[in-house]
Each structure stands twice: as C-alpha cells, then as structure tokens.
Design a protein around this motif. Sequence first.
Motif, PDB file in Angstrom:
ATOM      1  N   THR A  91     -20.035   1.529   4.816  1.00 18.73           N
ATOM      2  CA  THR A  91     -18.598   1.472   5.091  1.00 18.73           C
ATOM      3  C   THR A  91     -17.748   2.217   4.069  1.00 18.73           C
ATOM      4  O   THR A  91     -16.558   2.374   4.270  1.00 18.73           O
ATOM      5  CB  THR A  91     -18.118   0.007   5.140  1.00 18.73           C
ATOM      6  OG1 THR A  91     -18.341  -0.577   3.859  1.00 18.73           O
ATOM      7  CG2 THR A  91     -18.831  -0.778   6.220  1.00 18.73           C
ATOM      8  N   GLY A  92     -18.327   2.632   2.971  1.00 19.22           N
ATOM      9  CA  GLY A  92     -17.542   3.277   1.922  1.00 19.22           C
ATOM     10  C   GLY A  92     -16.842   2.275   1.028  1.00 19.22           C
ATOM     11  O   GLY A  92     -16.028   2.637   0.195  1.00 19.22           O
ATOM     12  N   GLY A  93     -17.129   1.003   1.198  1.00 21.66           N
ATOM     13  CA  GLY A  93     -16.510  -0.036   0.384  1.00 21.66           C
ATOM     14  C   GLY A  93     -16.943  -1.393   0.885  1.00 21.66           C
ATOM     15  O   GLY A  93     -17.748  -1.504   1.808  1.00 21.66           O
ATOM     16  N   GLY A  94     -16.404  -2.429   0.283  1.00 19.44           N
ATOM     17  CA  GLY A  94     -16.768  -3.785   0.659  1.00 19.44           C
ATOM     18  C   GLY A  94     -15.694  -4.440   1.487  1.00 19.44           C
ATOM     19  O   GLY A  94     -14.994  -3.791   2.263  1.00 19.44           O
ATOM     20  N   TRP A  95     -15.553  -5.706   1.294  1.00 21.44           N
ATOM     21  CA  TRP A  95     -14.579  -6.543   1.980  1.00 21.44           C
ATOM     22  C   TRP A  95     -13.409  -6.781   1.040  1.00 21.44           C
ATOM     23  O   TRP A  95     -13.601  -7.050  -0.139  1.00 21.44           O
ATOM     24  CB  TRP A  95     -15.205  -7.884   2.319  1.00 21.44           C
ATOM     25  CG  TRP A  95     -16.436  -7.809   3.140  1.00 21.44           C
ATOM     26  CD1 TRP A  95     -17.679  -7.394   2.731  1.00 21.44           C
ATOM     27  CD2 TRP A  95     -16.561  -8.127   4.507  1.00 21.44           C
ATOM     28  NE1 TRP A  95     -18.557  -7.469   3.768  1.00 21.44           N
ATOM     29  CE2 TRP A  95     -17.904  -7.914   4.873  1.00 21.44           C
ATOM     30  CE3 TRP A  95     -15.670  -8.595   5.469  1.00 21.44           C
ATOM     31  CZ2 TRP A  95     -18.375  -8.150   6.151  1.00 21.44           C
ATOM     32  CZ3 TRP A  95     -16.138  -8.829   6.742  1.00 21.44           C
ATOM     33  CH2 TRP A  95     -17.476  -8.606   7.074  1.00 21.44           C
ATOM     34  N   ARG A  96     -12.203  -6.734   1.545  1.00 21.14           N
ATOM     35  CA  ARG A  96     -11.017  -7.081   0.761  1.00 21.14           C
ATOM     36  C   ARG A  96     -10.615  -8.492   1.175  1.00 21.14           C
ATOM     37  O   ARG A  96     -10.261  -8.727   2.326  1.00 21.14           O
ATOM     38  CB  ARG A  96      -9.893  -6.088   1.022  1.00 21.14           C
ATOM     39  CG  ARG A  96      -8.654  -6.357   0.205  1.00 21.14           C
ATOM     40  CD  ARG A  96      -7.685  -5.193   0.362  1.00 21.14           C
ATOM     41  NE  ARG A  96      -6.434  -5.439  -0.271  1.00 21.14           N
ATOM     42  CZ  ARG A  96      -6.168  -5.256  -1.550  1.00 21.14           C
ATOM     43  NH1 ARG A  96      -7.121  -4.797  -2.340  1.00 21.14           N
ATOM     44  NH2 ARG A  96      -4.982  -5.508  -2.041  1.00 21.14           N
ATOM     45  N   LEU A  97     -10.709  -9.417   0.241  1.00 20.51           N
ATOM     46  CA  LEU A  97     -10.355 -10.817   0.465  1.00 20.51           C
ATOM     47  C   LEU A  97      -9.043 -11.083  -0.247  1.00 20.51           C
ATOM     48  O   LEU A  97      -8.931 -10.845  -1.457  1.00 20.51           O
ATOM     49  CB  LEU A  97     -11.463 -11.727  -0.078  1.00 20.51           C
ATOM     50  CG  LEU A  97     -11.145 -13.220  -0.179  1.00 20.51           C
ATOM     51  CD1 LEU A  97     -10.991 -13.829   1.203  1.00 20.51           C
ATOM     52  CD2 LEU A  97     -12.227 -13.943  -0.958  1.00 20.51           C
ATOM     53  N   CYS A  98      -8.049 -11.551   0.486  1.00 18.88           N
ATOM     54  CA  CYS A  98      -6.748 -11.855  -0.115  1.00 18.88           C
ATOM     55  C   CYS A  98      -6.389 -13.311   0.134  1.00 18.88           C
ATOM     56  O   CYS A  98      -6.387 -13.775   1.280  1.00 18.88           O
ATOM     57  CB  CYS A  98      -5.656 -10.965   0.465  1.00 18.88           C
ATOM     58  SG  CYS A  98      -5.867  -9.219   0.069  1.00 18.88           S
ATOM     59  N   GLY A  99      -6.131 -14.026  -0.948  1.00 19.84           N
ATOM     60  CA  GLY A  99      -5.606 -15.386  -0.917  1.00 19.84           C
ATOM     61  C   GLY A  99      -4.300 -15.327  -1.693  1.00 19.84           C
ATOM     62  O   GLY A  99      -3.369 -14.638  -1.304  1.00 19.84           O
ATOM     63  N   ALA A 100      -4.261 -15.990  -2.847  1.00 18.34           N
ATOM     64  CA  ALA A 100      -3.101 -15.859  -3.733  1.00 18.34           C
ATOM     65  C   ALA A 100      -3.059 -14.442  -4.316  1.00 18.34           C
ATOM     66  O   ALA A 100      -1.996 -13.888  -4.554  1.00 18.34           O
ATOM     67  CB  ALA A 100      -3.172 -16.906  -4.842  1.00 18.34           C
ATOM     68  N   ASP A 101      -4.221 -13.847  -4.563  1.00 18.90           N
ATOM     69  CA  ASP A 101      -4.395 -12.466  -5.018  1.00 18.90           C
ATOM     70  C   ASP A 101      -5.505 -11.848  -4.179  1.00 18.90           C
ATOM     71  O   ASP A 101      -6.167 -12.532  -3.407  1.00 18.90           O
ATOM     72  CB  ASP A 101      -4.775 -12.429  -6.510  1.00 18.90           C
ATOM     73  CG  ASP A 101      -3.652 -12.925  -7.410  1.00 18.90           C
ATOM     74  OD1 ASP A 101      -2.533 -12.403  -7.295  1.00 18.90           O
ATOM     75  OD2 ASP A 101      -3.916 -13.834  -8.219  1.00 18.90           O
ATOM     76  N   CYS A 102      -5.751 -10.562  -4.363  1.00 21.05           N
ATOM     77  CA  CYS A 102      -6.787  -9.870  -3.597  1.00 21.05           C
ATOM     78  C   CYS A 102      -7.953  -9.468  -4.501  1.00 21.05           C
ATOM     79  O   CYS A 102      -7.741  -9.107  -5.659  1.00 21.05           O
ATOM     80  CB  CYS A 102      -6.228  -8.617  -2.937  1.00 21.05           C
ATOM     81  SG  CYS A 102      -4.958  -8.967  -1.698  1.00 21.05           S
ATOM     82  N   VAL A 103      -9.172  -9.550  -3.954  1.00 20.41           N
ATOM     83  CA  VAL A 103     -10.384  -9.121  -4.653  1.00 20.41           C
ATOM     84  C   VAL A 103     -11.250  -8.341  -3.673  1.00 20.41           C
ATOM     85  O   VAL A 103     -11.180  -8.547  -2.466  1.00 20.41           O
ATOM     86  CB  VAL A 103     -11.186 -10.310  -5.229  1.00 20.41           C
ATOM     87  CG1 VAL A 103     -10.410 -11.023  -6.310  1.00 20.41           C
ATOM     88  CG2 VAL A 103     -11.610 -11.272  -4.153  1.00 20.41           C
ATOM     89  N   GLU A 104     -12.058  -7.428  -4.218  1.00 17.84           N
ATOM     90  CA  GLU A 104     -13.034  -6.683  -3.411  1.00 17.84           C
ATOM     91  C   GLU A 104     -14.378  -7.389  -3.540  1.00 17.84           C
ATOM     92  O   GLU A 104     -14.799  -7.738  -4.638  1.00 17.84           O
ATOM     93  CB  GLU A 104     -13.154  -5.241  -3.895  1.00 17.84           C
ATOM     94  CG  GLU A 104     -11.921  -4.402  -3.660  1.00 17.84           C
ATOM     95  CD  GLU A 104     -11.657  -4.092  -2.195  1.00 17.84           C
ATOM     96  OE1 GLU A 104     -12.628  -3.926  -1.426  1.00 17.84           O
ATOM     97  OE2 GLU A 104     -10.477  -4.031  -1.816  1.00 17.84           O
ATOM     98  N   LEU A 105     -15.050  -7.569  -2.413  1.00 13.42           N
ATOM     99  CA  LEU A 105     -16.351  -8.226  -2.384  1.00 13.42           C
ATOM    100  C   LEU A 105     -17.359  -7.336  -1.671  1.00 13.42           C
ATOM    101  O   LEU A 105     -16.994  -6.575  -0.773  1.00 13.42           O
ATOM    102  CB  LEU A 105     -16.280  -9.547  -1.613  1.00 13.42           C
ATOM    103  CG  LEU A 105     -15.296 -10.593  -2.088  1.00 13.42           C
ATOM    104  CD1 LEU A 105     -15.214 -11.720  -1.069  1.00 13.42           C
ATOM    105  CD2 LEU A 105     -15.720 -11.137  -3.446  1.00 13.42           C
ATOM    106  N   GLY A 106     -18.622  -7.453  -2.022  1.00 14.87           N
ATOM    107  CA  GLY A 106     -19.692  -6.832  -1.258  1.00 14.87           C
ATOM    108  C   GLY A 106     -19.749  -5.327  -1.281  1.00 14.87           C
ATOM    109  O   GLY A 106     -20.162  -4.726  -0.302  1.00 14.87           O
ATOM    110  N   ALA A 107     -19.377  -4.709  -2.362  1.00  9.87           N
ATOM    111  CA  ALA A 107     -19.457  -3.246  -2.442  1.00  9.87           C
ATOM    112  C   ALA A 107     -20.905  -2.771  -2.551  1.00  9.87           C
ATOM    113  O   ALA A 107     -21.206  -1.632  -2.222  1.00  9.87           O
ATOM    114  CB  ALA A 107     -18.639  -2.732  -3.624  1.00  9.87           C
TER     115      ALA A 107
END
Length: 120
Positions: A91-107
Amino acid sequence: MSTCLLAGAMAVALAPGGGFSLEWSHSVEKIRWHEEWQVTPGGLRLTRAAIQGHGAGMEPGPDARLEDGWLVWQPQLPPVPELVLAASGATGGGWRLCGADCVELGADAGRAITLKPCPP
C-alpha cells in the motif's frame, strides 16, 4: 466505556465519546478508504465508511452517496470484540489511526496489529 484503544502493545487515547477513525490505501486499487468506529459496551462498532472510488473488493454500501469526492455510507453491522489489521506492504504505507491524536500503524509488511478496547 473505554477511553483508550490497545493497538498491539500501544495504548491510543480516543476522541471524546470513545470514537476513532482508520484510513488506508487499498493494496491493489490504491484508493483511499476511511472508517469511523465507536467503542461501545458490546465492542467496536463501525458507524461510517467512505471510499474515494471503487474497484476489486471495494464495493460501497447499498446506501452510499457521493460527498466531496467520497462514496459514504453507514454500515449496519454488529459490534466486534476486536479488529485485526494486516499489512501487506503493497500500500505504500500503513494504517492511520486517529483518536485524540493520530498515529501510523502497520507500515511493516507481514505484521498484524490487533485493535481492542483498553480494559476498564
């Protein structure tokens, strides 16, 4: 109700009300996908989904409508106890998870990440 989400070994603070979103690119079609989730007493509930087009394995829901270039719909699915995100590396990247802030997962390809509510 949980105010955080476990993403593997990491705790992610949720938005007020226990909501979070996930966004990623489809590995084959390279089309953006966005989902909004809610932590409920019954588990994780998908409340809204959107895609920027459609293709193999990316059919929008039957009630989808076009909003600002996204096909948007409200899935009618029961809550699930957890989500497993699998990274293909295509995919060229992982998952973007956003709650109170955003983090990248699964790269990293081949590493699955399980999302579940934090224990009370």
